[in-house]
Design a protein around this motif. Sequence first.
Motif, PDB file in Angstrom:
ATOM      1  N   THR A   1       0.702  -1.200   0.022  1.00  0.00           N
ATOM      2  CA  THR A   1      -0.113  -0.069   0.170  1.00  0.00           C
ATOM      3  C   THR A   1       0.839   1.229  -0.135  1.00  0.00           C
ATOM      4  N   ALA A   2       0.537   2.224  -0.925  1.00  0.00           N
ATOM      5  CA  ALA A   2       1.348   3.437  -0.848  1.00  0.00           C
ATOM      6  C   ALA A   2       1.311   3.947   0.541  1.00  0.00           C
TER       7      ALA A   2
ATOM      8  N   LEU B   1      15.200  -5.921  -1.252  1.00  0.00           N
ATOM      9  CA  LEU B   1      16.518  -6.191  -0.760  1.00  0.00           C
ATOM     10  C   LEU B   1      16.887  -5.020   0.332  1.00  0.00           C
ATOM     11  N   GLY B   2      15.768  -4.787   1.125  1.00  0.00           N
ATOM     12  CA  GLY B   2      15.678  -3.533   2.217  1.00  0.00           C
ATOM     13  C   GLY B   2      15.789  -2.374   1.824  1.00  0.00           C
ATOM     14  N   GLN B   3      15.565  -2.104   0.261  1.00  0.00           N
ATOM     15  CA  GLN B   3      15.510  -0.717   0.029  1.00  0.00           C
ATOM     16  C   GLN B   3      14.123  -0.338  -0.533  1.00  0.00           C
ATOM     17  N   LYS B   4      13.704   0.888   0.023  1.00  0.00           N
ATOM     18  CA  LYS B   4      12.333   1.241  -0.050  1.00  0.00           C
ATOM     19  C   LYS B   4      12.631   2.077  -1.778  1.00  0.00           C
ATOM     20  N   VAL B   5      11.552   1.534  -2.531  1.00  0.00           N
ATOM     21  CA  VAL B   5      11.516   2.055  -3.902  1.00  0.00           C
ATOM     22  C   VAL B   5      10.200   2.299  -4.412  1.00  0.00           C
ATOM     23  N   VAL B   6      10.285   3.761  -5.246  1.00  0.00           N
ATOM     24  CA  VAL B   6       8.866   3.966  -5.676  1.00  0.00           C
ATOM     25  C   VAL B   6       9.208   3.786  -7.547  1.00  0.00           C
ATOM     26  N   LEU B   7       8.156   2.855  -8.039  1.00  0.00           N
ATOM     27  CA  LEU B   7       8.090   2.748  -9.343  1.00  0.00           C
ATOM     28  C   LEU B   7       7.171   3.495 -10.256  1.00  0.00           C
ATOM     29  N   PHE B   8       7.501   4.061 -11.206  1.00  0.00           N
ATOM     30  CA  PHE B   8       6.366   4.791 -12.056  1.00  0.00           C
ATOM     31  C   PHE B   8       6.574   4.657 -13.683  1.00  0.00           C
TER      32      PHE B   8
ATOM     33  N   LEU C   1      12.907   5.133  -8.259  1.00  0.00           N
ATOM     34  CA  LEU C   1      13.661   6.119  -7.419  1.00  0.00           C
ATOM     35  C   LEU C   1      13.358   5.618  -5.765  1.00  0.00           C
ATOM     36  N   GLU C   2      14.489   6.153  -4.953  1.00  0.00           N
ATOM     37  CA  GLU C   2      14.118   5.763  -3.430  1.00  0.00           C
ATOM     38  C   GLU C   2      12.859   6.489  -3.070  1.00  0.00           C
TER      39      GLU C   2
ATOM     40  N   SER D   1       5.912   8.018  -3.279  1.00  0.00           N
ATOM     41  CA  SER D   1       4.657   6.999  -3.609  1.00  0.00           C
ATOM     42  C   SER D   1       3.489   7.593  -3.052  1.00  0.00           C
ATOM     43  N   CYS D   2       3.477   8.677  -2.289  1.00  0.00           N
ATOM     44  CA  CYS D   2       2.265   9.447  -1.786  1.00  0.00           C
ATOM     45  C   CYS D   2       2.084  10.395  -2.775  1.00  0.00           C
ATOM     46  N   GLY D   3       2.707  10.663  -3.706  1.00  0.00           N
ATOM     47  CA  GLY D   3       2.530  11.628  -4.854  1.00  0.00           C
ATOM     48  C   GLY D   3       1.558  11.052  -5.968  1.00  0.00           C
TER      49      GLY D   3
END
Length: 360
Positions: free
Chosen positions: A4-5, A45-52, A62-63, A74-76
Amino acid sequence: MTATACIPIQAASSAPDARRFPLDQWYVAGFSSELTDKPLARTFLGQKVVLFRTGEGEVAALEDRCCHRSLPLSCGTVEGAGVRCGYHGMLYAPSGQCIEIPGQERIPSKAKVKAYQVQEKNQIVWIWMPRAEGAAPDKAPPDYPFHDDPRYKFGSGNYHYNAPWQLIHDNLLDLSHLGYVHLQTIGGNARLHMNAEMKVTADGDRVKVVRLMPGSTPPPTYRAAWPFGEKCDRWQEIEFDVSHLRIWTGALEPGTDAIDDPERGGFHMRGFHGITPETEDTCHYFWSMSSTKHPDMPDNIDAVIQQTAFTFDEDRIVIEAQYRNMQEFGERATWTDIHVDVGGNRARRVVSRLLEQQAG
């Protein structure tokens, strides 16, 4: 299941954990169909990523952090040129550079976030997880042509597992469990599964398991998709790579083609299984199933996909229960290997070797 974003599932570090996960690898980030008009939050792998996907159709990662006040990107919202933060409207390009600050003409050079290399291929989105920060890929993402092969129709889905990624490797490299776990779909006679002729080979970082089961009773999924008689000759070919597995299964009418002929006819199911670690204890499971169709049953893919999803539901119940029990028993949860564990054990040795090389 999609994260969930705006609600982080796990805390993330600034770099992948080289002690736990093989790096300098392409991992599956998702399917092309998942990138719509909204940003997608995932942890790899422990890194928060936003895909778009930008308005120009470019896929980016991006992170998941605005450099201003750390709100997840990701809230944007996704716009033509990139992703805009939902707090103060800073707009980020796929490079990670901020390219617009509402109400401010000058953009500080440090107004940027970490960008990841991503590539879209065969309707799969791959993300490069490097050992050295910012290192470029030294190889192309894997090929998976069956998503684009007109002989097949495919469907896909994904799961979030509360279990380590290698437990899924074990499960997929040992299909003897079908006769016990999947009786309503792709199972069959348990004794025949446990005694199937099996050949395990290794080539570099890849492991292959081939299982042949002539004289099988067609399981429910096969009967729903192909007009088999009382018996069929089944095959299972499993190919392990560090980031994904390819499983080619199927069956043919006895007395038609040779069961080990690469050009054999009959009913074919080609499964893609992208297993991407989220944390040490959780992972993503991206799957697709591509199926051939019989002339008299052209819409078989609907039944195949429905029953495939049900099969993976059953696997998740087993694997998550297995891991909970491992945690509860702790050091007493030792394992005793049997003959069906050869493929899974070889895959674990591949991962161990890669981790040792990283540590050196």
